[in-house]
Scaffold this active site. Structure first.
Site, short mmCIF file in Angstrom:
data_model
loop_
_atom_site.label_atom_id
_atom_site.label_comp_id
_atom_site.label_asym_id
_atom_site.label_seq_id
_atom_site.Cartn_x
_atom_site.Cartn_y
_atom_site.Cartn_z
N SER A 39 0.82 -1.40 -0.02
CA SER A 39 0.17 0.09 -0.15
C SER A 39 1.02 1.11 -0.01
CB SER A 39 -1.11 -0.05 1.20
OG SER A 39 -1.90 1.27 1.22
N ASN A 42 0.62 5.88 -5.03
CA ASN A 42 1.32 6.28 -6.23
C ASN A 42 0.84 7.74 -6.69
OD1 ASN A 42 -1.32 5.24 -6.63
ND2 ASN A 42 -0.74 3.79 -8.02
N CYS A 43 -0.34 8.18 -6.22
CA CYS A 43 -0.55 9.67 -6.81
C CYS A 43 0.51 10.70 -6.24
CB CYS A 43 -1.87 10.02 -6.30
SG CYS A 43 -3.16 8.84 -7.29
N ILE A 278 -15.13 -15.44 -8.56
CA ILE A 278 -13.80 -14.65 -8.95
C ILE A 278 -14.19 -13.31 -8.99
CG2 ILE A 278 -11.69 -14.34 -10.18
CD1 ILE A 278 -11.74 -17.13 -10.97
N TYR A 279 -13.64 -12.35 -8.19
CA TYR A 279 -14.12 -10.91 -8.57
C TYR A 279 -12.95 -9.99 -8.73
CZ TYR A 279 -18.15 -11.87 -5.60
OH TYR A 279 -19.49 -12.51 -5.01
N GLY A 282 -10.27 -2.37 -9.64
CA GLY A 282 -9.03 -1.44 -9.76
C GLY A 282 -8.73 -1.24 -11.26
N ASP A 283 -7.45 -0.79 -11.67
CA ASP A 283 -6.91 -0.26 -12.79
C ASP A 283 -7.03 -1.33 -13.83
OD1 ASP A 283 -6.33 1.91 -11.45
OD2 ASP A 283 -4.22 1.84 -11.69
N TYR A 426 -21.26 31.65 1.09
CA TYR A 426 -20.92 32.89 0.38
C TYR A 426 -20.34 33.73 1.71
CZ TYR A 426 -21.14 37.86 -0.60
OH TYR A 426 -20.88 39.19 -0.93
N LYS A 434 -23.52 35.34 -6.38
CA LYS A 434 -23.93 34.31 -7.40
C LYS A 434 -22.71 33.32 -7.89
CE LYS A 434 -25.64 37.93 -9.75
NZ LYS A 434 -26.22 38.84 -10.92
#
Length: 550
Positions: A39, A42-43, A278-279, A282-283, A426, A434
């Site tokens: 873990s 990586n970002c 099987i699941y 991710g990437d 605001y 606005k």
């Protein structure tokens, strides 16, 4: 006792393992990771290269020891799964020279994705690197120390990683050449919305090579000669490739699991593969676009984390659906924020969706309060009912807030009429009475109700009629649309007789707001009027886009 095996850590696999343990203290969990870390952030890799994240260990979200102790998970790093036998619920694993079999009741695949390298001569030179892992980062840092001063570093690819790496290198005062095969960086943006990003990169010393594909890399004793497909070439000390990633789906394919688009692992709404036990997350997986409901591959950490949690629950017998992805994303390019959510116009043009768009150029907080900066926002919505389809925004402040609100609006299937009624924070240091999102709602709703008629920059060249620039004379120094006449807004009512009522009128100001006022005025005086969407500001970006494409 039920035994669950997880292949791969990081966002998807580690999230699933932690969720499994929180939901069931008795289930047996084994996490197999072929790399040395289960873990890591990586970002955050580019930001350590650039020196913003100083301590390397800060990138380690969980160590093996911490994770194993806290969640009672059998974590095996350096263990690579060689094959899967779905019929007998077996995985074959290698740990160095040793091989062994492991049985499972449920299997979760979170193998991630690998960096794509162009298939060209010279790509195997050791000075051609990628950035996907901590070892990749370490190697880049080591190689940068060997580069001679003033020798440029090449970055191939103008997506998120490419832009972040380019910024990191410039923070180290290194010369950078950013190479992109398309006519723009950040393909998630529409071309005109990428123009401010290009300008910002140039302002910060990044040499931008657009519309250039590599055809060959020549290895030199002191660097690399990059040869483009247009016969031009450039010399760099090293090349960091960031042209995208492809799913690590070989294990799944060899196990007979069904694949989806671009070689991804196909899963259903419960994140099950074609084999029910099987699941996959991710990437590596195919998911679905929330807006258009078509298959996409979106390798981002946020969806991977959510998928890991849901898959964990489903492996324990629950039925929790993954809704798909909205493509919510943001990138920092020096002091410019670039965000997007939903679908872009390029995608909509490829479908049968009848859409409209509006552009807003508005301060991120009250203009009279010091430090106000402009947010450039493009909103796309259904012409039929105003349902929000997507948005893109750039600016120095406040982009993340607006994109996040629009991400929630997409989830709620909200429309532009809802944006008119949003009640957002605001106070002068934070926003305006606005908000830019309110303003986007006002403009879009005006179009749908027939209170305004927009013309887009790309159609100005085909307009037949009178073009009226209603800006004040000093504003014209920024440029004008050819063949336009200048009648400032505050004198338009008195000078309307100078216009030919038998011809259509195209009105434009700087950002479109005064154009709406003028449009309402002339329409009530009997003229046929169209207002230039986004004003001259958007028109300039569109003209710049055409120049870059050519």
């Amino acid at each position: 006792m039920k035994h669950i095996v997880i292949v791969g850590g990081v966002a998807g696999g580690a999230s699933a393992a932690a969720r499994l343990r929180r939901m069931d203290e008795k289930v047996s969990i084994t996490l197999l990771e072929r790399g040395p870390y289960i873990s890591f952030a990586n970002c955050g890799l580019p930001y350590h290269i650039g020196g913003e994240i100083i301590e390397r260990d800060k990138l380690l979200v969980q160590t093996v020891e911490q994770f194993s102790k806290r969640f009672n998970v059998n974590v095996c790093v350096g263990h690579e799964v060689l094959s899967i036998d779905p019929e007998h619920h077996l995985v074959e694993v290698a740990n160095g020279d040793e091989q062994y079999s492991l049985t499972y009741d449920k299997l979760l695949l979170s193998p991630g994705a690998q960096a794509i390298l162009p298939n060209i001569s010279g790509i195997d030179d050791p000075r051609v690197l990628v950035l996907r892992s901590l070892p990749d980062m370490d190697l880049i840092i080591a190689r940068l120390r060997q580069i001679r001063p003033n020798v440029p570093i090449g970055v191939l690819g103008g997506g998120f990683i490419g832009l972040e790496v380019a910024e990191a290198l410039r923070r180290l005062n290194l010369p950078v050449i950013l190479i992109e095969a398309q006519s723009q960086v950040m393909s998630s943006l529409d071309p005109e919305m990428a123009v401010p990003v290009h300008q910002h990169l140039l302002e910060h010393g990044v040499e931008l090579h657009l519309n250039r594909s590599l055809s060959r890399i020549h290895s030199l004793h002191d660097g690399l000669q990059l040869e483009y497909n247009n016969s031009q070439s450039v010399k760099v000390g090293m090349l960091i490739c960031a042209v995208g990633v492809k799913a690590e789906s070989q294990l799944a394919e060899e196990a007979g699991l069904e694949l989806g688009i671009n070689g991804t692992i196909k899963v259903n709404e419960y994140l099950q593969t074609s084999h029910s036990d099987i699941y996959a997350v991710g990437d590596a997986v195919q998911t679905y676009d929330w807006v258009l409901n078509h298959p996409v591959h979106l390798p981002l950490a946020g969806p991977a984390n959510r998928q890991g949690r849901l898959a964990a629950d489903n492996m324990l017998g629950h039925k929790r659906r993954f809704r798909g992805v909205q493509k919510t994303a943001i990138c920092r390019v020096f002091d410019l924020s670039v965000g997007a959510v939903g679908v872009n116009e390029k995608t909509l043009k490829e479908t049968d969706v009848d859409y409209q768009k509006v552009y807003i150029h508005s301060n991120h907080h009250a203009g009279y309060f010091p430090g106000a900066s402009t947010i450039h926002l493009k909103l796309l919505y259904l012409k039929e009912n105003g349902q929000i389809l997507g948005a893109q925004a750039t600016g120095k402040e406040g982009v993340d807030k607006r994109i996040d609100v629009l991400a929630l609006a997409l989830q709620a299937r909200m429309n532009v009429y809802d944006l008119e009624e949003l009640e957002l924070c605001y106070a002068p240091p934070y926003g305006s009475a606005k908000d830019p999102l309110n303003q986007a709602g006002f403009v879009a709703a005006n179009c749908l109700r027939g209170d305004d008629d927009m013309i887009y920059s790309e159609y100005v060249k085909d307009f037949v009629g009178q073009i009226v620039d209603i800006r004040d004379p000093e504003e014209l120094k920024a440029g004008i649309i050819s063949d336009s006449i200048n009648i400032p807004l505050d004198s338009l009512r008195e000078r309307a007789s100078e216009l030919d009522p038998t011809q259509a009128v195209l009105i434009y100001c700087q950002v479109g707001l005064r154009g709406h006022v003028a449009s309402c005025m002339l329409r009530q005086l009997g003229f046929r009027v169209v207002n230039l969407a986004g004003g001259y500001c958007t028109y300039q970006d569109w003209v710049e886009t055409l120049q870059e494409e050519s």
